[in-house]
Enzyme design. Structure first.
Site, PDB file in Angstrom:
ATOM      1  N   ASN A  44       0.828  -1.204   0.000  1.00 32.34           N
ATOM      2  CA  ASN A  44       0.000   0.000   0.000  1.00 32.34           C
ATOM      3  C   ASN A  44       0.856   1.245   0.000  1.00 32.34           C
ATOM      4  O   ASN A  44       1.955   1.280   0.528  1.00 32.34           O
ATOM      5  CB  ASN A  44      -0.956   0.014   1.200  1.00 32.34           C
ATOM      6  CG  ASN A  44      -0.339   0.619   2.442  1.00 32.34           C
ATOM      7  OD1 ASN A  44      -0.277   1.844   2.592  1.00 32.34           O
ATOM      8  ND2 ASN A  44       0.135  -0.228   3.344  1.00 32.34           N
ATOM      9  N   ASN A  89       4.178   6.470  15.024  1.00 30.60           N
ATOM     10  CA  ASN A  89       4.642   5.874  13.770  1.00 30.60           C
ATOM     11  C   ASN A  89       5.886   6.611  13.281  1.00 30.60           C
ATOM     12  O   ASN A  89       5.809   7.750  12.821  1.00 30.60           O
ATOM     13  CB  ASN A  89       3.505   5.969  12.745  1.00 30.60           C
ATOM     14  CG  ASN A  89       3.881   5.384  11.397  1.00 30.60           C
ATOM     15  OD1 ASN A  89       5.000   4.917  11.198  1.00 30.60           O
ATOM     16  ND2 ASN A  89       2.944   5.415  10.471  1.00 30.60           N
ATOM     17  N   GLY A 134      -0.266   6.926   1.881  1.00 31.57           N
ATOM     18  CA  GLY A 134       0.299   8.251   2.098  1.00 31.57           C
ATOM     19  C   GLY A 134      -0.390   8.997   3.217  1.00 31.57           C
ATOM     20  O   GLY A 134      -0.555  10.211   3.164  1.00 31.57           O
ATOM     21  N   CYS A 176       6.762   4.800   8.625  1.00 28.66           N
ATOM     22  CA  CYS A 176       5.913   4.728   7.440  1.00 28.66           C
ATOM     23  C   CYS A 176       6.792   4.786   6.190  1.00 28.66           C
ATOM     24  O   CYS A 176       7.576   5.713   6.026  1.00 28.66           O
ATOM     25  CB  CYS A 176       4.906   5.873   7.432  1.00 28.66           C
ATOM     26  SG  CYS A 176       3.823   5.793   6.002  1.00 28.66           S
TER      27      CYS A 176
HETATM   28  C1  FMN Z   1      -3.580   0.039   3.962  1.00 31.22           C
HETATM   29  C2  FMN Z   1      -2.688   0.153   5.154  1.00 31.22           C
HETATM   30  C3  FMN Z   1      -2.591   1.346   5.847  1.00 31.22           C
HETATM   31  C4  FMN Z   1      -1.741   1.473   6.935  1.00 31.22           C
HETATM   32  N1  FMN Z   1      -1.679   2.658   7.622  1.00 31.22           N
HETATM   33  C5  FMN Z   1      -0.889   2.760   8.726  1.00 31.22           C
HETATM   34  C6  FMN Z   1      -0.843   3.947   9.498  1.00 31.22           C
HETATM   35  O1  FMN Z   1      -1.543   4.917   9.220  1.00 31.22           O
HETATM   36  N2  FMN Z   1      -0.001   3.999  10.558  1.00 31.22           N
HETATM   37  C7  FMN Z   1       0.768   2.944  10.917  1.00 31.22           C
HETATM   38  O2  FMN Z   1       1.503   3.036  11.896  1.00 31.22           O
HETATM   39  N3  FMN Z   1       0.727   1.788  10.225  1.00 31.22           N
HETATM   40  C8  FMN Z   1      -0.084   1.666   9.136  1.00 31.22           C
HETATM   41  N4  FMN Z   1      -0.122   0.483   8.450  1.00 31.22           N
HETATM   42  C9  FMN Z   1       0.691  -0.647   8.887  1.00 31.22           C
HETATM   43  C10 FMN Z   1      -0.129  -1.656   9.692  1.00 31.22           C
HETATM   44  O3  FMN Z   1      -0.601  -1.084  10.879  1.00 31.22           O
HETATM   45  C11 FMN Z   1       0.734  -2.896  10.032  1.00 31.22           C
HETATM   46  O4  FMN Z   1       1.836  -2.471  10.796  1.00 31.22           O
HETATM   47  C12 FMN Z   1       1.242  -3.605   8.796  1.00 31.22           C
HETATM   48  O5  FMN Z   1       0.246  -3.654   7.806  1.00 31.22           O
HETATM   49  C13 FMN Z   1       1.731  -5.032   9.078  1.00 31.22           C
HETATM   50  O6  FMN Z   1       0.714  -5.835   9.584  1.00 31.22           O
HETATM   51  P1  FMN Z   1      -0.179  -6.828   8.673  1.00 31.22           P
HETATM   52  O7  FMN Z   1       0.766  -7.653   7.889  1.00 31.22           O
HETATM   53  O8  FMN Z   1      -1.002  -7.600   9.647  1.00 31.22           O
HETATM   54  O9  FMN Z   1      -1.014  -5.949   7.798  1.00 31.22           O
HETATM   55  C14 FMN Z   1      -0.970   0.363   7.337  1.00 31.22           C
HETATM   56  C15 FMN Z   1      -1.070  -0.841   6.649  1.00 31.22           C
HETATM   57  C16 FMN Z   1      -1.922  -0.971   5.567  1.00 31.22           C
HETATM   58  C17 FMN Z   1      -1.990  -2.278   4.847  1.00 31.22           C
END
Ligand code: FMN
Ligand code: FAD
Ligand code: FAD
Ligand code: FMN
Ligand code: FES
Ligand code: FES
Lengths: 272, 299, 299, 272
Positions: free
Chosen positions: B69, B127, B72, B130
């Site tokens: 993803n 965070n 942003g 990112c």
């Molecule tokens: C679409 C999307 C948006 C995300 N937005 C954020 C965010 O705003 N802040 C953040 O700390 N992590 C964000 N993440 C990271 C997730 O919180 C997580 O750390 C990461 O996806 C790994 O976990 P997963 O494999 O279970 O998805 C985002 C992940 C995805 C897929």
């Protein structure tokens, strides 16, 4: 209300040109779907669900059934196409808004390109029930892709067909057919139902490839016809949480297909 | 259910299953599927000072074993969050953790300050990892001196638990040590991993902003390694995250040393995921007569 | 086929498709499937000074989108390599690149020295990024001063092309800059990514040596990012590697900026992979009237 | 000689207890497989091939056919089980060594546990052709798992069967049955064919779960019977390049199943 569910496949039909229709037994705990709304169907071999518009919803002896029509284009749709009667599909929906209808506009122009027929057919059945006057434009690349022609002809006051191979209907693009038809209407048939009141009485609904929709809207908007389009984007969650499904208006504004869409007022997208 | 409780320092969670930031909206969206109050905590989408529109163009793609993803950090900004969103989650009856992202030190501090006095906010998750924003993401996290400053000053401002979120693209062990020394309460491991996607047909980069972040099953073994190393080598509570799709995956994270876990991408595969993982974890613990997830640790 | 030639500084390869170290034996094994002389180069399994037995217990596992290995650098040692193996590959008619791994600086230098005078050895690839050995792998690569020393002294000893192999677990940009400044000829991006695997049923770590390295499709987007960053930001020739399963994947690497590519895990999926990727790449270039893979670069 | 190939499925048979037999049309450019050797069969949904022993090889009108017998245990074998007649399977082989036979040892003891029947059945057919005296021990958990009993009975001088559910043969473990049978042979039937020359005339072949093989070998080796076992490990490449397929002898020595195996002299594994 249940939004996520496993529904049983009651019928699978394979059409030509890799189109497949899937009819599922609906659950009456779920919201009744409206034309333009979609569901996320979860293939077995992918991580994400796949957005598919509602193609039909009907009842037989009070039991609800939902039908999807999709084209096999990649691994997800391929996997969904392998479902058999009796299998269960995980899905969630209905998602998004629907095509608006108006009490004072009883003339509808529907323009479908390719698999854009999926939601517009459903819309047509609803409009037909509401006694709209339906002018249906339907364009495909190869004539084999044409689906439901008989039923469309029955529902429509006029059905315009174009195929790029020229084997049925007019040879060429539906955008050209649409343009010339609208011009004919507006120039020579000023008193045609479609355009009294400067088009205020007509609504145009468009679904198809991006470029086709843009061209259709250019024509319809230039004739001041209220126009609604159904947009596609990469849908990941379908629940409004990932913010991945944005589309951009010509003015650079961002919209989320699964929340503000999939149906948009064409002016919002093409005129800012 | 009593035994499912876990503590993130002063914050007691009713169970160790949280949502991962950015994959669960603000917590009310999934109310259409189940009562999200059952979760141990909800971590909301990342919030910045000003509203952010996020990236143009493609934002999400699926690859073998994962998704990438490049959202942003689209978000309404802190003011709208406080005014419009916090009231909407009033009825969600579980811990609420606000994920924050700043472009610079001041923005992080501003956000923490704003959130520090609100009873509904139980903790912040910061965070610094990112992979798809121009400022405030990885570039920020790589600057060790900045991290030292950030953690110290956050600790001064924010009395409730502070969680720092890292990714394997950062020197996470060093960062975790600083966090431990500065009194940070926990580390979330891991954020998405920076990735590049190419559209071969169009001969372009797939994302306008070039980079996206990889999440889902593909990153699970990498996440487990980071969880293990931070929990074991640094000795600070770890919230595990990355590719948890089933209760078994969650168990692996507890075995590696996580105190709690977050469910991210799985929410897209099935909106009921977090709930089902919680339920299945409970049966697993019961069946195996395990009284607390901390007993699962294998080191 | 003329246009397929690529140069790694002074070494001209007949085409840009190589085997990746550790996935192709010494080059003769796959002769049972096809004449491996067709490849642009063969990179052999990592060689150390003494024979190494490798790790006990499980060594390989498949996960969603990838595999994890913890071989632990099993190899016959340099003497046996020189005496028994080099003669066996005499008839393989393509560039031969020897991958080396040392536990310390001296071992690396010893190996380079031994290989420096051999006409059959066209280049060395120096593995400083193995995630599953106790010494000489990641721990070595993370020590920037050691890398400076290593590259400088290797350059003194070894006159033919030297390639350094990095992974995203290392500060690869810093390393690549040092390499460029010290006259290293190319960087291979990437080695496997350090991972932890847990056997939930047995409640143990899956690998005796704890860590394994993740390879295959799951790491492709991460590899592409490293290739792009090193090629673009550092400006040193890059050999791309990581999850290349088809010619399309290879094209993505060339688009990101790779000069040549290596095929690893794909050889396990189908022993003909490297050959088929080469063949398909040739048709692709022909069909698209592209005269050199360097034209594919999209930046 | 071709080692990698796509072969056509000519027959699929689903047995009870999730066993599946897959018969493929062989290619005469490929090496003729020997008992003990295996192939890597590539499922569609996995990255790595799956090692499956040759269960039979036969000719009909000069055309060769190869048969595999496997149990569905995970996603790869599940996928392979879904193959239909006419489909093609990618595979490579034959891989590894085979069960050695000896001109001067014409008494064979075969001990199969569960899916260990796959290679040992093939071996039995070869030994039968060579007029060996066959003593076949075959143990399974549930009696439904028993396969080829009639054919085994026809080929064997004596067939010993054990099931853990006790529904057929002797209730219990094959290791116990083996132990008591061997003890009976050696104590009361000293002049039994099997054991004149202190077992020098007999060879024992074992394939099954690790623990079962270890127990069987303990008995057979203690009676100085030359014993061969077929070992499993996680096979990734099957080509001798990944070095992932090691097994360990009790003395700590490492062997590669796809290169030095899969058949090992039991003494090499259990006695160092
Ligand atoms: C679409 C999307 C948006 C995300 N937005 C954020 C965010 O705003 N802040 C953040 O700390 N992590 C964000 N993440 C990271 C997730 O919180 C997580 O750390 C990461 O996806 C790994 O976990 P997963 O494999 O279970 O998805 C985002 C992940 C995805 C897929
Ligand atoms: C709201 C909505 C409603 C839809 N309704 C229908 C319908 O009723 N019938 C129908 O046939 N199709 C419909 N689609 C399109 C359908 O969702 C895609 O064809 C499907 O997701 C492709 O999945 P796949 O796994 O088969 O292909 P993939 O392997 O995922 O992709 C195949 C190709 O399609 C492209 N692609 C995939 N998804 C999208 C997307 N969302 N937008 C643009 N390109 C994409 C990929 O980049 C790739 O080039 C709809 C899409 C949306 C957003
Ligand atoms: C030389 C050799 C010959 C074989 N011959 C046969 C045969 O003729 N018939 C037959 O039914 N099976 C045979 N097997 C076993 C068969 O290869 C495995 O059952 C199969 O690979 C499992 O694949 P899967 O994707 O279905 O299961 P997976 O989903 O990969 O695994 C299911 C379970 O089996 C375990 N497992 C998988 N592969 C192995 C392995 N190689 N060693 C130990 N545990 C493993 C996994 O850890 C997991 O617990 C043989 C194995 C070897 C090494
Ligand atoms: C089984 C196995 C053994 C490997 N051995 C080595 C090695 O000895 N030296 C080395 O530099 N890289 C080694 N690698 C890493 C590969 O060369 C390659 O960098 C990595 O697998 C990523 O590419 P892939 O995704 O195409 O496999 C090994 C990889 C695998 C899977
Ligand atoms: S698809 Fe996730 S927000 Fe629209
Ligand atoms: S399976 Fe790769 S060497 Fe044996």
């Amino acid at each position: 209300m249940t939004k996520y569910n496993q529904l049983k496949v009651v019928h699978v039909r394979h059409y030509k040109a890799n189109y497949v229709s899937l009819t599922l037994s609906y659950d009456n705990q779920m919201e009744i779907p409206m034309p333009g709304q979609f569901f996320m169907l979860k293939p077995h071999n992918t991580l994400l669900g796949r957005p598919i518009s509602v193609h039909n919803f009907f009842r037989i002896l009070k039991k609800g059934y939902i039908e999807f029509l999709f084209k096999i284009v990649g691994k997800g749709t391929k996997n969904l196409s392998e479902l058999k009667r009796g299998d269960y599909v995980s899905l969630w929906g209905p998602i998004g808004n629907s095509f608006p209808t108006f009490e004072n506009k009883k003339t509808a122009i529907l323009v479908a390109g390719g698999r854009g027929i999926a939601p517009l057919f459903f819309l047509a059945t609803k409009l037909f029930e509401k006694r709209y006057e339906i002018h249906f434009f339907y364009g495909v690349k190869k004539s084999e892709e044409l689906i439901h022609i008989l039923r469309l002809r029955n529902m429509s006051n006029k059905l315009f067909i174009s195929t790029e191979d020229g084997k049925r209907g007019k040879k060429g693009l539906i955008t050209d057919l649409f343009k010339s038809a609208i011009n004919t209407y507006t120039s020579s048939l000023k008193d045609n139902l479609l355009f009294h009141d400067q088009g205020n009485n007509a609504v145009c609904y468009v679904c198809g490839p991006d470029i086709m929709m843009e061209k259709v809207c250019e024509v319809s908007l230039s004739h001041k016809i209220k126009t609604y389009i159904s947009l596609e984007s990469h849908i990941a969650c379908g629940s409004g949480v990932c913010l991945g499904c944005t589309v951009e208006s010509t003015g650079g504004q961002l919209f989320h297909v699964c929340k503000e869409g999939p149906v948009f007022d064409a002016e919002e997208i093409y005129c800012k | 259910m009593n035994e499912l409780k876990v503590d993130i320092s002063t914050l007691r969670l009713k169970n160790p299953i949280m949502s991962a930031s950015g994959t669960f909206g603000f917590g009310y969206e999934f109310m259409e599927y189940y009562d999200t109050s059952v979760l141990g905590a909800i971590v909301c989408k990342g919030i910045s000072k000003e509203p952010r529109r996020g990236n143009y163009g493609n934002r999400i793609a699926e690859i073998d074993g994962g998704i990438i993803n490049s959202i942003g950090l689209e978000n309404p900004g802190i003011s709208e969050f406080l005014e419009k969103i916090l009231p909407m989650i009033k009825t969600i009856n579980t811990a609420y953790i606000v994920n924050i992202l700043g472009s610079d030190l001041d923005e992080y501090l501003y956000l923490a300050e704003k959130l520090s006095e609100l009873p509904r906010v139980d903790a912040i998750e910061v965070n610094i990892s990112c992979p798809n924003v121009k400022a405030g993401g990885l570039s920020f996290g790589k600057d060790i001196n900045l991290i030292k400053d950030l953690t110290r000053r956050l600790r001064d401002i924010f009395p409730k638990p502070i969680i720092i979120k890292v990714s394997p693209d950062l020197p996470y062990i060093e960062i975790a040590k600083i966090c431990r020394n500065e009194g940070i309460d926990a580390i979330t491991c891991i954020n998405t991993i920076q990735s590049l996607l190419i559209d071969v047909e169009k001969k372009t980069f797939f994302f306008n902003n070039l980079y996206g972040g990889l999440s889902g099953p593909a990153i699970k073994p990498i996440a487990l390694r980071v969880v293990y190393q931070v929990a074991k080598e640094v000795g600070i509570p770890v919230i595990g995250c990355g590719g948890i799709m089933s209760y078994k995956d969650a168990v692996e994270f507890f075995m590696a040393g996580a105190t709690a876990v977050q469910i991210g991408t799985a929410n897209f595969t099935n909106p009921l995921s977090a709930y089902e993982i919680l339920k299945d974890l409970m049966s697993y613990l019961e069946k195996n007569k395990i009284h607390s997830v901390s007993e699962l640790r294998i080191w």
